[in-house]
Design a protein around this motif. Sequence first.
Motif, mmCIF file in Angstrom:
data_model
loop_
_atom_site.group_PDB
_atom_site.id
_atom_site.type_symbol
_atom_site.label_atom_id
_atom_site.label_comp_id
_atom_site.label_asym_id
_atom_site.label_seq_id
_atom_site.Cartn_x
_atom_site.Cartn_y
_atom_site.Cartn_z
ATOM 1 N N SER A 98 0.819 -1.210 0.000
ATOM 2 C CA SER A 98 0.000 0.000 0.000
ATOM 3 C C SER A 98 0.856 1.265 0.000
ATOM 4 O O SER A 98 0.343 2.358 0.195
ATOM 5 N N ASP A 99 2.172 1.084 -0.225
ATOM 6 C CA ASP A 99 3.072 2.230 -0.159
ATOM 7 C C ASP A 99 3.086 3.050 -1.442
ATOM 8 O O ASP A 99 3.645 4.145 -1.471
ATOM 9 N N ARG A 100 2.471 2.543 -2.506
ATOM 10 C CA ARG A 100 2.430 3.267 -3.771
ATOM 11 C C ARG A 100 1.299 2.708 -4.620
ATOM 12 O O ARG A 100 0.758 1.630 -4.349
ATOM 13 N N ALA A 101 0.911 3.458 -5.648
ATOM 14 C CA ALA A 101 -0.086 2.963 -6.598
ATOM 15 C C ALA A 101 0.510 1.810 -7.391
ATOM 16 O O ALA A 101 1.718 1.769 -7.643
ATOM 17 N N VAL A 102 -0.335 0.872 -7.758
ATOM 18 C CA VAL A 102 0.174 -0.253 -8.544
ATOM 19 C C VAL A 102 0.809 0.271 -9.831
ATOM 20 O O VAL A 102 1.976 -0.021 -10.124
ATOM 21 N N PHE A 103 0.056 1.027 -10.597
ATOM 22 C CA PHE A 103 0.593 1.618 -11.821
ATOM 23 C C PHE A 103 1.055 3.038 -11.501
ATOM 24 O O PHE A 103 0.237 3.951 -11.371
ATOM 25 N N ASN A 104 2.349 3.185 -11.360
ATOM 26 C CA ASN A 104 2.886 4.508 -11.032
ATOM 27 C C ASN A 104 3.186 5.330 -12.279
ATOM 28 O O ASN A 104 3.540 6.497 -12.184
ATOM 29 N N VAL A 105 3.014 4.727 -13.466
ATOM 30 C CA VAL A 105 3.157 5.448 -14.738
ATOM 31 C C VAL A 105 1.877 5.233 -15.534
ATOM 32 O O VAL A 105 1.478 4.097 -15.794
ATOM 33 N N VAL A 106 1.220 6.321 -15.893
ATOM 34 C CA VAL A 106 -0.009 6.256 -16.688
ATOM 35 C C VAL A 106 0.252 6.967 -18.008
ATOM 36 O O VAL A 106 0.608 8.146 -18.033
ATOM 37 N N CYS A 107 0.090 6.230 -19.102
ATOM 38 C CA CYS A 107 0.409 6.777 -20.426
ATOM 39 C C CYS A 107 -0.444 6.075 -21.465
ATOM 40 O O CYS A 107 -0.468 4.842 -21.522
ATOM 41 N N ASP A 108 -1.130 6.839 -22.297
ATOM 42 C CA ASP A 108 -1.983 6.265 -23.333
ATOM 43 C C ASP A 108 -1.248 6.014 -24.645
ATOM 44 O O ASP A 108 -1.856 5.567 -25.614
ATOM 45 N N ASP A 109 0.039 6.322 -24.688
ATOM 46 C CA ASP A 109 0.819 6.115 -25.901
ATOM 47 C C ASP A 109 1.583 4.795 -25.787
ATOM 48 O O ASP A 109 2.485 4.648 -24.960
ATOM 49 N N LEU A 110 1.219 3.836 -26.630
ATOM 50 C CA LEU A 110 1.836 2.512 -26.539
ATOM 51 C C LEU A 110 3.318 2.536 -26.864
ATOM 52 O O LEU A 110 4.109 1.795 -26.272
ATOM 53 N N THR A 143 5.419 4.769 -26.139
ATOM 54 C CA THR A 143 6.120 5.196 -24.928
ATOM 55 C C THR A 143 6.187 4.057 -23.918
ATOM 56 O O THR A 143 7.221 3.845 -23.270
ATOM 57 N N LEU A 144 5.093 3.303 -23.792
ATOM 58 C CA LEU A 144 5.111 2.143 -22.894
ATOM 59 C C LEU A 144 6.164 1.139 -23.335
ATOM 60 O O LEU A 144 6.911 0.593 -22.508
ATOM 61 N N HIS A 148 8.835 1.751 -24.996
ATOM 62 C CA HIS A 148 10.149 2.347 -24.737
ATOM 63 C C HIS A 148 10.523 2.198 -23.263
ATOM 64 O O HIS A 148 11.676 1.878 -22.940
ATOM 65 N N LEU A 149 9.564 2.385 -22.377
ATOM 66 C CA LEU A 149 9.843 2.226 -20.951
ATOM 67 C C LEU A 149 10.201 0.787 -20.619
ATOM 68 O O LEU A 149 11.091 0.532 -19.795
ATOM 69 N N ALA A 150 9.516 -0.150 -21.251
ATOM 70 C CA ALA A 150 9.843 -1.557 -21.017
ATOM 71 C C ALA A 150 11.255 -1.885 -21.492
ATOM 72 O O ALA A 150 11.985 -2.648 -20.857
ATOM 73 N N ALA A 151 11.643 -1.266 -22.599
ATOM 74 C CA ALA A 151 12.950 -1.574 -23.188
ATOM 75 C C ALA A 151 14.098 -0.860 -22.488
ATOM 76 O O ALA A 151 15.233 -1.351 -22.488
ATOM 77 N N THR A 152 13.814 0.289 -21.875
ATOM 78 C CA THR A 152 14.919 1.102 -21.347
ATOM 79 C C THR A 152 14.898 1.288 -19.840
ATOM 80 O O THR A 152 15.916 1.663 -19.252
ATOM 81 N N ALA A 153 13.746 1.058 -19.180
ATOM 82 C CA ALA A 153 13.641 1.353 -17.748
ATOM 83 C C ALA A 153 13.193 0.145 -16.927
ATOM 84 O O ALA A 153 12.779 0.308 -15.784
ATOM 85 N N GLN A 154 13.250 -1.044 -17.535
ATOM 86 C CA GLN A 154 12.821 -2.273 -16.861
ATOM 87 C C GLN A 154 11.376 -2.168 -16.371
ATOM 88 O O GLN A 154 10.992 -2.764 -15.362
ATOM 89 N N VAL A 188 7.352 -2.736 -16.183
ATOM 90 C CA VAL A 188 6.336 -3.745 -16.457
ATOM 91 C C VAL A 188 5.156 -2.996 -17.072
ATOM 92 O O VAL A 188 4.647 -2.041 -16.475
ATOM 93 N N ILE A 189 4.736 -3.389 -18.261
ATOM 94 C CA ILE A 189 3.687 -2.632 -18.959
ATOM 95 C C ILE A 189 2.468 -3.508 -19.223
ATOM 96 O O ILE A 189 2.578 -4.727 -19.380
ATOM 97 N N LEU A 190 1.320 -2.874 -19.265
ATOM 98 C CA LEU A 190 0.071 -3.524 -19.626
ATOM 99 C C LEU A 190 -0.212 -3.192 -21.088
ATOM 100 O O LEU A 190 -0.336 -2.020 -21.443
ATOM 101 N N ALA A 191 -0.308 -4.216 -21.938
ATOM 102 C CA ALA A 191 -0.456 -3.968 -23.372
ATOM 103 C C ALA A 191 -1.139 -5.146 -24.052
ATOM 104 O O ALA A 191 -1.030 -6.290 -23.597
#
Length: 323
Positions: free
Chosen positions: A214-226, A228-229, A231-237, A239-242
């Motif tokens: 409960s220390d943070r939101a499950v999805f701490n990154v919200v982005c509607d651009d796939l 970008t998602l 890119h985050l998976a490839a460069t920032a480790q 976990v993305i929902l797609a």
Amino acid sequence: MQLRQLEHLVALADQGSFGRAAEAVHLSQPALSRSIDSLEESLAARLVDRAYGQVFFTAAGELVLARARELVANAHQLKHDLALLQDLAIGTLNVGLGPFAACMLGRPVLSELLRLHPTLAVNFEVGEANALSERLHRRQIDLFIADTRELKKQPGLAMKRLPNMPVSLFVQAGHPLLSRGLLANLDEAMNFPLASPQLPASVSSVFDAVAKRSDRAVFNVVCDDLDTLFHLAATAQAVILAPDRAVTMSATAPLVRLPVKKLSTMQTHYSLVMLANRTLSPAARAFASLAQRLMAQVPIGGLGPNAEVDGNVSVRPKQSFRA
């Protein structure tokens, strides 16, 4: 006054006699004469003087003839343009798509549509379902594809369900979480960035239930651009929902499904959305047909028994759903 009568008047002027004009418009001479008489009666003006087999246009006749030529030419051009419109040689398509739908459907459908009809004008926009619905009601777009879960209560909409497509959590190949096997919950995943499109509160609560932290939101990154998602998976480790199909279509680094025990069956839930009493343009009909054909080629079904993601996305644990 009818367009056919104006065509007869133009033919009479071009041919110079009733006999030749009647032959040109495939009428008997008496029938053509009656048509001109009827036109004169409707306009309350003498248009032609007849004398010894010759035809002379009066001043009123010359005025009407000039306008008649314009109207007849415009009518013929209108028929020609309508034929071009039906063949999608001309016309404009205004279409909207939700973020996931844009990536999975928008690109391949738009590519095929323009390959078949390269001169068609297309306005393509990406947005949230309710915003697209407002633009649809204002007739600023012809149709859109998005989640319809929240649109069912809106009057005046016609929706055609599209087949479901699997959705998963993904990470880059070699991600540390993959060595854990099937995750019991999302707690370990929350040690990394977790990214998703914008989710309704009811959907977020389902993901919250799969996480004990409960220390943070499950999805701490919200982005509607796939992209970008990805890119985050490839460069920032991250976990993305797609959607699975969007991942397979992506040109980025390979992504791998991350199995989570209570989030194993997730699916999209899209519909074609139109105004109920609006006739679609030929271009809009072609787009809708291509979208349905593309979706029909996608295998339907989930990845496990416990949860579903639908739309842009929404979730129901341990049950299936109907549109």
